[in-house]
Design a protein around this motif. Sequence first.
Motif: not given
Length: 487
Positions: A275, A415, A438-439
């Motif tokens: 990520h 995260l 999520d990034q």
Amino acid sequence: MQASPFLDSAQWQQHLFRGQWVAAAQGATVLEPATGRPLTQVGLASPDDVSASVELAIAAQAAWVAMPPRERADIFRRAAGLFHQHFDELARMVARETGGVLFKGEHEVREAITLCHLAAGMPLQAQGQLLPSTPGRLSIARRAPLGVIGVISPFNFPLILTLRTVAPALAAGNAVVVKPDLRTPVSGGFMLARIFEQAGLPAGLLHVLPGGAETGEALVTAPGVPMIAFTGSPAVGRRIGELAGRHLKKLSLELGGANALVILEDADLDVAASHAAWGAWLHQGQICMAANRILVHASLEEGLLQRLADKARHLPVGDGASGQVALGPMIDERQLQRVHALVQESVAAGAQLVAGGRYEQLFYQPTVLGGVRPGMRVFEEEIFGPVASVIRFDNDEDAIALANRHAGGLAAGVLSPSVGRAMAVAARLRQGMVHVNDQTVNDECVNPFGGPGIAGNGASVGGPADWEEYTQWRWTTIRQQAMPYPF
């Protein structure tokens, strides 16, 4: 016999687009970042060209509003079909002109198709409300177009970041004048001119005027342009904000900002590293949503740095349009030198150069910096280059404080497999968009897109925000007959 290309450079060589192709007094050469060789030539617009286009746009807009909504919708469907029909050619041009890898060019064209389909739906949507009023009077609030929208678009994702305003602004009943970045005038302008010309957009509704700062200022100050949409740097955004405010214009600014990816101590390190790498290095970090600051719990710091360094050493860098590399070149020498200065000054201030920090021509190696702290330039500024800046924290409160230490944030990610905990952290982050597990690089076209502070002026574009952005409320009341008043 080979078919002629859809993008025929002869049309825009020494030309501008004002609903039709017109000769320009001056021209400019566009260089391909990966090779340094001339890619194409375009016309340069002057302030006088801006004035002429605005007059034409005002005249065309009145007839556009009167066109039946289904006919307007059909134009956007045909535009989507043209993007699909010429997909490979358009994607390759975007990759070559922006220095992006081929799948990045393909992504821009796919999103362009989606943006056109979304715009096709807008003319057929409800555009007002029936308001309560006194008996005998009908009271209506409806969305009315602003008139002419000025768009000043950037170099990094020029097709998407221009079309995300052009398509909904047109669909809402406006005309549009675009000043694309001189480094990407085809992807950010002339490509759209070709598409909408072939799709049957009435002449005069879309104008493409590449030019320098004086051309942009002429657009911002033009009396017939009530709104400016700008995507770019905070410095230029402030200048545009000052000019637009002086002329009492509506303004939509999207300026990037300090984006944070927060990795809590229970996160999977391998997943977190992927990520972080994607969020920091995709398109050489030249993305407004890039993970500028990677905040990691102290217990995971060493493992994350090792994994990122290994990725940095193995990701291939080269000509993105070849389809054989992960990272392409920076857009130009000026941008490369700015990124290199940020890295060098931060290392001099105590950051650890774990990987990268080198370049050849315009190809900057994916870079990993450890030990980054507040006060270092890579912490305080948007990098806009392939640099993963890793910052350690000791607990959730520390992570939130570090993530919120900015003048404006566009996107953030958290995260952790503990979703409730991650959501609690996310809820306290001062960002326009937040993603749990999520990034930071996320956009689906249908979501409001924007952020506070130097991320912009709090405006959002996309999805439900488009009606708010490109129209104004107009109140209308109707009585069966005029009644006398006491005076």
